[in-house]
Design a protein around this motif. Structure first.
Motif, short mmCIF file in Angstrom:
data_model
loop_
_atom_site.label_atom_id
_atom_site.label_comp_id
_atom_site.label_asym_id
_atom_site.label_seq_id
_atom_site.Cartn_x
_atom_site.Cartn_y
_atom_site.Cartn_z
N LEU A 113 36.01 33.03 31.06
CA LEU A 113 36.09 34.49 31.20
C LEU A 113 36.80 34.80 32.51
O LEU A 113 36.44 34.26 33.56
CB LEU A 113 34.69 35.10 31.19
N ILE A 114 37.79 35.67 32.43
CA ILE A 114 38.66 35.97 33.57
C ILE A 114 38.68 37.47 33.82
O ILE A 114 38.69 38.27 32.88
CB ILE A 114 40.10 35.47 33.30
N ASP A 115 38.67 37.84 35.10
CA ASP A 115 38.96 39.21 35.48
C ASP A 115 40.48 39.36 35.49
O ASP A 115 41.15 38.84 36.37
CB ASP A 115 38.37 39.52 36.86
N VAL A 116 41.02 40.02 34.50
CA VAL A 116 42.48 40.08 34.34
C VAL A 116 43.14 40.79 35.51
O VAL A 116 44.25 40.43 35.92
CB VAL A 116 42.83 40.77 33.01
N GLU A 117 42.49 41.77 36.08
CA GLU A 117 43.10 42.53 37.17
C GLU A 117 43.16 41.72 38.46
O GLU A 117 44.16 41.75 39.17
CB GLU A 117 42.33 43.83 37.37
N SER A 118 42.09 41.01 38.80
CA SER A 118 42.10 40.18 40.02
C SER A 118 42.54 38.76 39.75
O SER A 118 42.76 38.00 40.69
CB SER A 118 40.71 40.17 40.64
N ARG A 119 42.63 38.36 38.47
CA ARG A 119 43.04 37.02 38.04
C ARG A 119 42.09 35.94 38.55
O ARG A 119 42.49 34.81 38.81
CB ARG A 119 44.48 36.72 38.49
N ARG A 120 40.83 36.27 38.71
CA ARG A 120 39.82 35.31 39.15
C ARG A 120 38.87 35.00 38.01
O ARG A 120 38.54 35.87 37.21
CB ARG A 120 39.02 35.88 40.33
N PRO A 121 38.42 33.74 37.90
CA PRO A 121 37.43 33.42 36.87
C PRO A 121 36.10 34.10 37.14
O PRO A 121 35.67 34.21 38.30
CB PRO A 121 37.32 31.89 36.95
N VAL A 122 35.45 34.54 36.09
CA VAL A 122 34.19 35.25 36.20
C VAL A 122 33.03 34.36 35.79
O VAL A 122 31.99 34.30 36.47
CB VAL A 122 34.21 36.53 35.35
N ASP A 123 33.19 33.66 34.68
CA ASP A 123 32.09 32.83 34.19
C ASP A 123 32.66 31.80 33.23
O ASP A 123 33.79 31.94 32.72
CB ASP A 123 31.02 33.68 33.50
N VAL A 124 31.86 30.79 32.96
CA VAL A 124 32.21 29.74 32.00
C VAL A 124 31.04 29.61 31.03
O VAL A 124 29.90 29.39 31.45
CB VAL A 124 32.47 28.39 32.70
N LEU A 125 31.34 29.77 29.74
CA LEU A 125 30.32 29.67 28.70
C LEU A 125 30.37 28.29 28.06
O LEU A 125 31.41 27.65 28.03
CB LEU A 125 30.53 30.76 27.64
N THR A 126 29.25 27.86 27.53
CA THR A 126 29.12 26.48 27.06
C THR A 126 29.70 26.25 25.67
O THR A 126 29.81 25.11 25.24
CB THR A 126 27.63 26.08 27.03
N LEU B 122 26.69 24.01 45.75
CA LEU B 122 27.27 25.31 46.09
C LEU B 122 26.76 26.39 45.14
O LEU B 122 26.66 26.17 43.93
CB LEU B 122 28.80 25.24 46.03
N PRO B 123 26.47 27.57 45.66
CA PRO B 123 26.03 28.67 44.77
C PRO B 123 27.22 29.25 44.02
O PRO B 123 28.37 29.19 44.48
CB PRO B 123 25.43 29.69 45.75
N ASP B 124 26.95 29.80 42.86
CA ASP B 124 27.99 30.47 42.09
C ASP B 124 28.47 31.71 42.84
O ASP B 124 27.67 32.39 43.51
CB ASP B 124 27.48 30.88 40.71
N PRO B 125 29.74 32.02 42.75
CA PRO B 125 30.22 33.23 43.44
C PRO B 125 29.66 34.49 42.79
O PRO B 125 29.45 34.55 41.57
CB PRO B 125 31.75 33.14 43.27
N GLU B 126 29.40 35.48 43.61
CA GLU B 126 28.91 36.75 43.09
C GLU B 126 30.11 37.58 42.61
O GLU B 126 31.01 37.91 43.38
CB GLU B 126 28.15 37.51 44.18
N GLN B 127 30.12 37.86 41.33
CA GLN B 127 31.22 38.59 40.73
C GLN B 127 30.68 39.87 40.10
O GLN B 127 29.65 39.86 39.43
CB GLN B 127 31.91 37.74 39.65
N SER B 128 31.39 40.95 40.35
CA SER B 128 31.05 42.20 39.66
C SER B 128 31.62 42.16 38.25
O SER B 128 32.55 41.42 37.95
CB SER B 128 31.63 43.39 40.43
N THR B 129 31.05 42.95 37.37
CA THR B 129 31.52 42.97 35.98
C THR B 129 32.94 43.51 35.94
O THR B 129 33.21 44.61 36.43
CB THR B 129 30.60 43.86 35.13
N PRO B 130 33.88 42.76 35.38
CA PRO B 130 35.27 43.22 35.40
C PRO B 130 35.49 44.36 34.42
O PRO B 130 34.81 44.47 33.38
CB PRO B 130 36.05 41.96 34.97
N ARG B 131 36.45 45.20 34.74
CA ARG B 131 36.81 46.28 33.83
C ARG B 131 37.67 45.74 32.68
O ARG B 131 37.52 46.16 31.54
CB ARG B 131 37.58 47.36 34.59
N VAL B 132 38.58 44.81 33.01
CA VAL B 132 39.44 44.17 32.01
C VAL B 132 39.07 42.70 31.96
O VAL B 132 39.28 41.96 32.94
CB VAL B 132 40.93 44.35 32.34
#
Length: 540
Positions: free
Chosen positions: A171-184, A143-153
């Motif tokens: 890393l979480i977009d606090v406003e939408s409460r969706r995960p943005v990325d996972v760092l190693t 599955l491809p990674d979801p396309e996420q815009s850079t969160p403001r918060v």
């Protein structure tokens, strides 16, 4: 009917449906018409040949569905095209070269993301044909990674890939409460590189770790850093626990309060024995403990402070004594060894005999003192332990000639900390009475409770401008355990003030960390971080 039940077959011609045992076979074919060549886009309807595709579909009434689709192979009339012939695709039904319908692909991906390999494979037996766990895991990895815009918060927190050894960052977009990325990892350099690649973050919600503070400062210097209120409150709770541990002797006043309030003060402290049949036993104090754990703790405490007096650092002490740095740090911070023995064994697993003790006491008072007989009686009631435990429990009663009254234990340090950190309006009456007795016996704890409640009022009311006054009041008071807490607040005062003022916090991040723990338990450590990353980013 066909469009309602099988919308993905609406563009095809269904030639027949055959049900044979647990399998339903659908015979279908494509409709005649022009088809665009995938190489050059030229339309063609000149048939070269036909062949049959076999596709798996979602189940019907717990029956496996197989679709036999007859498709055409067409000539490409463009002489400049590299393709001489091509097969017509049916994108609304299945992907090119696919062996499963798109509907089934979505179902399997959802199952694999939610459950993982083995549990998902068991569930697919009821949703479609049986699929192996490796098939499901390969689908997730593809599955491809979801396309996420850079969160403001942006919310930042770490999670354990292997506890105590290797950690990652969520890393979480606090406003939408969706995960943005996972760092190693959880280093400042990694977070800085991510922020440089994703410009536009205005607010960073983080914990009190210095690495994330440095990474946010270097990667997004214009962003406002917000310290999580939960982390601040948790740090305060640690300071409160150290203060209560230093004044543990005052906790016994809660027992005296229960005794003065009568037998209805605490249901757990009621005793059915008569006064003439019981002998009270004094509760064991931390300084009186002689068990193996207490002896080992005293030896380690003495060794740590001896090396500390010689000027040896925490890291070197950890290496010499073979202890974890966190353990050494806890010994260093303790002013007395009794602070490390405050739990008094209350955190241990309850004995197998615990629920049968009232019955044994009653039978002993009735005159039955034979351990073998009593063992047989409680075994018939569900006791799963050995007879030796029963004999050891009855030995003090036999020596005293009567049942010894269990001591009224003072509340644990953790319990008192919970009372101090709780809203008085939400506490039970008996707990409030016990806390009032403890605070009345110790002016230091009474002042501590006042500081905690003032901080709670400031935090819940988002009145961060009062932080400076609160810290000044604590520094002016005799609260040694709170002074390091205040010092930590001053080192990170801008972020703490923002955390006590703005509505943003690390709550959504902590929720995702908890979800990651659940996913890790489902995977049982058998999968690599790339699969964990997919499940974190793509799960609903």
């Amino acid at each position: 009917m066909l469009e309602a039940l099988f919308p993905h077959l609406a563009q095809l011609r269904v030639d027949g449906v055959h049900a044979a045992g647990p399998v339903v076979r659908i015979e279908a074919s494509t409709r005649a018409g022009h088809v665009a060549c995938p190489g050059c886009g030229t339309l063609s309807d000149r048939v070269h040949s036909r062949y049959q595709r076999r596709l798996s579909d979602t189940a019907i009434s717990s029956r496996e569905v197989l679709i036999r689709l007859r498709v055409r192979r067409l000539f490409c009339d463009n002489t400049e095209c590299a393709k001489k012939t091509f097969a017509e695709a049916v994108p609304e039904l299945a992907a090119r070269y696919g062996r499963r319908t798109t509907v089934l692909e979505r179902v399997l991906c959802a199952v694999a993301l939610a459950l993982g390999g083995r549990p998902g494979a068991r569930l697919t037996q009821h949703l479609a044909a049986a699929f192996s766990r490796m098939t499901l895991l390969r689908m997730v990895r593809a599955l491809p990674d979801p396309e996420q815009s850079t969160p403001r918060v942006l919310g930042v927190d770490d999670f354990a890939l292997r506890r105590g050894h290797h950690y990652g960052t969520i890393l979480i977009d606090v406003e939408s409460r969706r995960p943005v990325d996972v760092l190693t990892d959880r280093t400042a350099e990694t977070l800085t590189a991510w922020l440089h690649a994703h410009r536009g973050v205005e607010i960073v919600c983080r914990d009190r770790a210095g690495a994330y503070a440095e990474g946010a400062r270097e990667g997004a210097p214009d962003a406002l850093q917000v310290a999580g209120r939960w982390h601040i409150w948790n740090n305060l709770a640690g300071a409160v626990e150290r203060t209560v541990a230093r004044h543990q002797k005052c906790l016994s006043t809660a027992v005296d309060t229960d005794a003065a309030a009568g037998p209805d003060a605490d249901i757990n402290q009621q005793h059915d024995q008569d006064d003439h049949a019981t002998v009270p036993v004094a509760p064991l104090q931390p300084q009186d403990r002689t068990d193996r754990i207490a002896t080992r703790t005293r030896e380690r405490y003495a060794a740590v402070h001896a090396l500390l007096a010689e000027g040896v650092g925490i890291r070197a002490i950890s290496a010499r004594l073979g202890l974890a740095r966190g353990t050494v740090r806890r010994f260093v911070r303790a002013d007395a060894v009794e602070e490390l023995l405050t739990r008094n064994g209350t955190g241990r697993r309850p004995s197998l005999l615990e629920e049968f003790k009232p019955y044994l006491q009653q039978r002993f008072n009735d005159g039955c003192t034979n351990a073998a007989v009593l063992f047989a009686e409680i075994k018939a009631r569900g006791y799963r332990g050995g007879q030796k435990i029963v004999r050891e429990y009855l030995r003090p009663f036999r020596e005293a000639g009567r049942v010894l009254e269990p001591p009224r234990k003072p509340p644990s340090v953790r319990r008192v900390v919970g009372w101090i950190m709780s809203d008085p309006e939400n506490m039970e009456t008996k707990d409030q009475r016990r806390l009032d007795a403890i605070l009345a016996a110790s002016p230091t704890l009474s002042a501590l409770a006042g500081h905690v409640r003032a901080f709670a009022t400031m935090m819940c009311g988002l009145r961060g401008h009062e932080l400076e006054g609160w810290m000044a009041a604590v520094n002016a008071d005799d609260q040694p355990a709170l002074h390091p807490f205040v010092l930590g607040l001053r080192r990170d005062q801008d972020a703490v003030t923002a955390g006590l003022t703005l509505p943003y916090n690390s709550g959504p991040v902590e929720g995702h960390v908890n979800r990651i723990k659940m996913i890790k338990r489902q995977m049982f450590g058998r999968a690599k971080p790339d699969l964990l990353r997919k499940r974190i980013l793509l799960s609903d």
